[in-house]
Design an enzyme around this catalytic site. Structure first.
Site, short mmCIF file in Angstrom:
data_model
loop_
_atom_site.label_atom_id
_atom_site.label_comp_id
_atom_site.label_asym_id
_atom_site.label_seq_id
_atom_site.Cartn_x
_atom_site.Cartn_y
_atom_site.Cartn_z
N HIS A 1 -5.36 27.96 -53.83
CA HIS A 1 -6.62 28.45 -52.73
C HIS A 1 -7.53 29.06 -52.88
O HIS A 1 -8.37 29.84 -52.75
CB HIS A 1 -5.41 29.53 -52.92
CG HIS A 1 -3.88 29.52 -52.02
ND1 HIS A 1 -4.54 28.75 -50.96
CD2 HIS A 1 -2.83 29.55 -52.45
CE1 HIS A 1 -2.44 28.67 -50.74
NE2 HIS A 1 -2.25 29.27 -51.81
N HIS B 1 2.18 26.28 -49.86
CA HIS B 1 1.40 26.92 -48.83
C HIS B 1 0.53 25.92 -49.10
O HIS B 1 0.24 25.13 -49.89
CB HIS B 1 0.53 28.20 -49.35
CG HIS B 1 1.97 29.18 -49.36
ND1 HIS B 1 2.84 28.92 -50.85
CD2 HIS B 1 1.80 30.19 -48.81
CE1 HIS B 1 3.14 30.40 -51.13
NE2 HIS B 1 3.33 30.96 -49.31
N ASP C 1 7.70 26.30 -54.06
CA ASP C 1 8.18 27.31 -53.67
C ASP C 1 8.73 26.32 -51.95
O ASP C 1 8.55 26.92 -50.73
CB ASP C 1 6.81 28.27 -53.38
CG ASP C 1 5.65 26.89 -53.51
OD1 ASP C 1 5.36 25.93 -53.06
OD2 ASP C 1 4.28 28.24 -53.24
N ASP D 1 2.53 21.93 -52.05
CA ASP D 1 2.88 23.50 -52.57
C ASP D 1 3.10 23.83 -50.72
O ASP D 1 1.93 23.49 -50.32
CB ASP D 1 2.20 24.16 -53.24
CG ASP D 1 1.74 26.21 -53.56
OD1 ASP D 1 2.42 26.28 -54.62
OD2 ASP D 1 2.18 26.41 -51.83
C1 SP5 Z 1 0.15 29.43 -55.10
C2 SP5 Z 1 0.56 29.98 -54.02
O1 SP5 Z 1 2.24 29.88 -54.22
N1 SP5 Z 1 0.32 30.65 -53.88
C3 SP5 Z 1 0.93 32.24 -52.57
C4 SP5 Z 1 0.42 33.41 -52.04
C5 SP5 Z 1 1.45 33.55 -51.61
N2 SP5 Z 1 1.53 34.74 -50.80
C6 SP5 Z 1 1.28 36.13 -50.38
C7 SP5 Z 1 2.30 36.32 -51.05
C8 SP5 Z 1 3.63 37.35 -50.13
C9 SP5 Z 1 4.92 37.50 -50.53
N3 SP5 Z 1 5.32 38.15 -48.86
C10 SP5 Z 1 6.52 37.95 -49.03
C11 SP5 Z 1 7.30 38.21 -48.02
C12 SP5 Z 1 9.16 38.08 -48.58
N4 SP5 Z 1 9.74 37.86 -47.70
ZN ZN Z 2 2.04 28.60 -52.80
#
Ligand code: SP5
Ligand code: ZN
Length: 345
Positions: free
Chosen positions: A163, A199, A286, A197
């Protein structure tokens, strides 16, 4: 192929006490030292030796990140403290689009973080720079090993990186080790980045947006439901010399093994057509059904099959650890990928 595993305990110096998700104080943070310790422990137990990286020059940082952003990464936290900022650096003010057109980074160290950072979930603490910098050493060492003839390297990087873009950081990432490695390898010929990943790797996409030499193929949760929300759609294809070298494969929530592997096979064909001399894999876990912040439903067996597919690409491989937050499952996923990679065909 027998992979070389690279690790560095400096990752532990990035250990923020909390992050802000949806404005809420979240502790412990998702992206924590135990993640890489779990993977490293499982790999050692499986008989792998973990080698240290060679230190690389700071110049590699500016092959993908703006010099001013690197400056901020190096000095911004100390300046924030001097200006009276608290121990955890999280900006609360972000530039709106109009400000990006005419603006510049403010001189106030308290305002600067919002200029570079894209979210409130990426806390910077005293040890963050050292950890992120160690991840860059791992990636560069890995790239150089591939150039020297090693078939596969797995770099246990933390914090993650995909990111982090040319002039922005966020999503738990400060620098982008996968992009730095891909750019370095691309001095020798065409390269592919395969981002697994859950994301979308918005930083990697931005870095290679206009670069036709580095193909970027990403499988991820549809940004209409998942972070980073504002990029990762199939119609984003790159521009200029990079037009057509960006391939986004967004997947619906709940995507499980069969559907995922089917799409991954089409990704493999796209990579094959590019003819890369090496493939850099942004390896996130993830995508698993156990992940607390992901949207997909992969089983451990899917990671074994991913490993086999990577082996079958028939190219030198550099695996860079990205996300994956089901800490007690990460060791199994990592060993499954390596089992698939090392299985005889
Ligand atoms: C590298 C990577 O995997 N980065 C991911 C960044 C995500 N950031 C936002 C996290 C928000 C978590 N929300 C949790 C909801 C659970 N139900
Ligand atoms: Zn991720």
């Amino acid at each position: 192929m027998q992979p070389v595993i690279l690790g560095d305990d400096r990752h532990r110096s990035h250990d923020p006490p909390f992050e802000l998700n949806a404005g809420q104080h979240v502790a412990p943070v998702w992206e924590q030292p135990a993640r890489i310790d779990a993977i490293a422990g499982a790999l050692r137990a499986a008989g792998y030796r973990i080698a240290a990286p060679e230190p690389c020059d700071d110049e590699v940082l500016t092959t993908v990140h703006a010099a001013a952003m690197v400056d901020f990464a190096r000095h911004g936290y100390a300046q924030w403290l001097e200006a009276g900022g608290p121990e955890v650096m999280i900006p609360d003010t972000f530039p709106p689009p109009a400000a990006l057109r005419h603006g510049r980074c403010p001189t106030s160290p308290l305002g600067a973080a919002g200029w570079w950072c894209t979210d409130t979930a990426t806390p910077i603490v005293a040890g963050t720079y050292a950890a992120a910098r160690a991840g860059v050493d791992l990636a560069v060492t890995g790239a150089d090993l591939l150039v020297g003839g090693t078939e596969a390297v797995y770099a246990l990087t933390r914090p993650p990186g995909h990111h982090a873009g040319p002039d922005s950081y966020g999503g738990f990432c400060l620098f982008n080790p996968a992009a730095i490695a891909a750019r370095r390898l691309s001095e020798h010929g065409p390269v592919a980045v395969l981002d697994l990943d859950v994301h979308h790797g918005n930083g990697t996409q931005d870095i290679f947006w206009r670069d036709g030499q580095v193909l970027v193929v990403s499988l991820h949760g549809d940004p209409d439901h998942l972070y980073p929300f504002f990029s990762g759609r199939a119609e984003e294809r790159g521009e200029g010399p990079g037009h057509g070298a960006t391939h986004n494969l967004p997947l619906p929530a709940g995507t499980a093994d069969e559907a995922y592997l089917r799409v991954l096979h089409t990704a493999a064909e796209v990579i094959h057509d590019h003819g890369p001399l090496a493939v850099v894999v942004s390896l996130g876990f993830d995508t698993s059904s156990a992940d607390p912040i992901g949207s997909m439903a992969l089983s451990t067996d899917a990671y074994l099959r991913i490993g086999r597919l990577l082996r079958d690409l028939g190219r030198p491989l550099l695996l860079i650890q990205e996300g994956g937050y089901a800490i007690d499952r990460l060791g199994d996923y990592a060993t499954a990928v390596l089992d698939g990679l090392t299985e005889p065909t």
